[in-house]
Design a protein around this motif. Structure first.
Motif, short mmCIF file in Angstrom:
data_model
loop_
_atom_site.label_atom_id
_atom_site.label_comp_id
_atom_site.label_asym_id
_atom_site.label_seq_id
_atom_site.Cartn_x
_atom_site.Cartn_y
_atom_site.Cartn_z
N THR A 76 -3.83 -1.56 -5.77
CA THR A 76 -3.00 -1.22 -4.60
C THR A 76 -3.66 -0.10 -3.83
O THR A 76 -4.13 0.87 -4.41
N VAL A 109 -4.19 3.19 -1.65
CA VAL A 109 -3.54 4.48 -1.54
C VAL A 109 -4.22 5.23 -0.39
O VAL A 109 -5.44 5.44 -0.42
N ILE A 165 -1.21 9.74 -9.03
CA ILE A 165 0.19 9.82 -8.61
C ILE A 165 0.97 9.70 -9.92
O ILE A 165 0.72 8.78 -10.71
N TYR A 182 -6.09 7.19 -8.98
CA TYR A 182 -6.65 6.53 -7.80
C TYR A 182 -8.03 7.05 -7.43
O TYR A 182 -8.75 6.38 -6.71
N TRP A 184 0.84 -1.19 0.00
CA TRP A 184 0.00 0.00 0.00
C TRP A 184 0.87 1.24 0.00
O TRP A 184 2.06 1.18 0.31
N ILE A 185 0.26 2.34 -0.40
CA ILE A 185 0.98 3.61 -0.55
C ILE A 185 0.39 4.61 0.43
O ILE A 185 -0.83 4.78 0.47
N GLU A 186 1.25 5.26 1.19
CA GLU A 186 0.82 6.31 2.12
C GLU A 186 1.33 7.65 1.59
O GLU A 186 2.51 7.80 1.31
N LEU A 246 5.75 10.57 0.32
CA LEU A 246 5.07 9.34 -0.07
C LEU A 246 5.92 8.19 0.44
O LEU A 246 7.15 8.20 0.29
N THR A 305 -7.93 3.15 -4.08
CA THR A 305 -7.11 2.13 -4.71
C THR A 305 -6.73 2.63 -6.09
O THR A 305 -7.42 3.46 -6.68
N ILE A 306 -5.61 2.13 -6.59
CA ILE A 306 -5.19 2.50 -7.93
C ILE A 306 -6.17 1.88 -8.92
O ILE A 306 -6.37 0.67 -8.94
#
Length: 186
Positions: free
Chosen positions: A181, A183, A145, A139, A74-76, A84, A113-114
């Motif tokens: 993924t 986000v 992004i 997303y 996951w992306i923060e 990021l 989510t992407i």
């Protein structure tokens, strides 16, 4: 039925059952040995203290607790820090500076989510056209992004709402993340 309700019988019968419940609770609490009652009281107090400590710990370290328990990729995106972080199974894969949306065009916060990925995409909005934006990952609607070749002001909010990365970092993230993924923008 109306005469029963008007006469107050229903109200009185409700009071009757409440009184009976109170009497039964009182009788059963007297029948419990005092040592067992104090032991159960202590156990209840210890359990309450444990819950209170857990809640306090999770409030003070809520981000760390959530990160440590998160599984998968996951992306923060931290807007306050303009950073990021890519996570995998509770561990940092890598971290980079970003440029998020300006005050007039803020980056949308939330959990997403992407949805789609493009190696290069022309992006348009009020007052701008950016051809061949590299490593674009949408997303939420028009929010994405992506790499930014047109500025080098990472660490400062300058975008129209998207999350801008240096092109090399965008390529790395694009290769690492897949459609679906998570986000988290906060």
């Amino acid at each position: 039925m109306e005469t029963i309700i008007r006469s107050g019988w229903l109200r009185r019968s409700g009071s009757f059952w409440a009184g009976m419940a109170l009497i039964l609770v009182t009788l059963f609490s007297w029948s419990m040995p005092s040592e067992a009652a104090s032991r159960s009281s202590r156990q209840a107090q210890l359990q309450q203290n444990k819950i209170t400590k857990t809640v306090a710990k999770s409030r003070s370290k809520s981000n760390k607790v959530v990160r440590a328990r998160a599984k998968g990729r996951w992306i923060e995106v931290n807007l306050a820090k303009q950073r990021l972080v890519a996570w995998e199974n509770g561990k940092v894969v890598y971290s980079t500076r970003i440029s998020s949306g300006k005050r007039a065009t803020p980056t949308r916060r939330g959990i997403f989510t992407i949805k789609s990925k493009y190696r290069a995409k022309t992006m348009r909005g009020p007052g701008y056209v950016a051809p061949n934006v590299p490593y674009t990952m949408f997303y939420s609607g028009g929010y994405a992004i992506h790499g930014a070749y047109w500025h080098n002001r990472f660490g400062t909010p300058v975008s129209h709402g998207c999350v801008n990365l240096p092109v090399g970092q965008a390529r790395r993230l694009y290769s690492w993340a897949s459609t679906g993924t998570k986000v988290v923008v906060r």
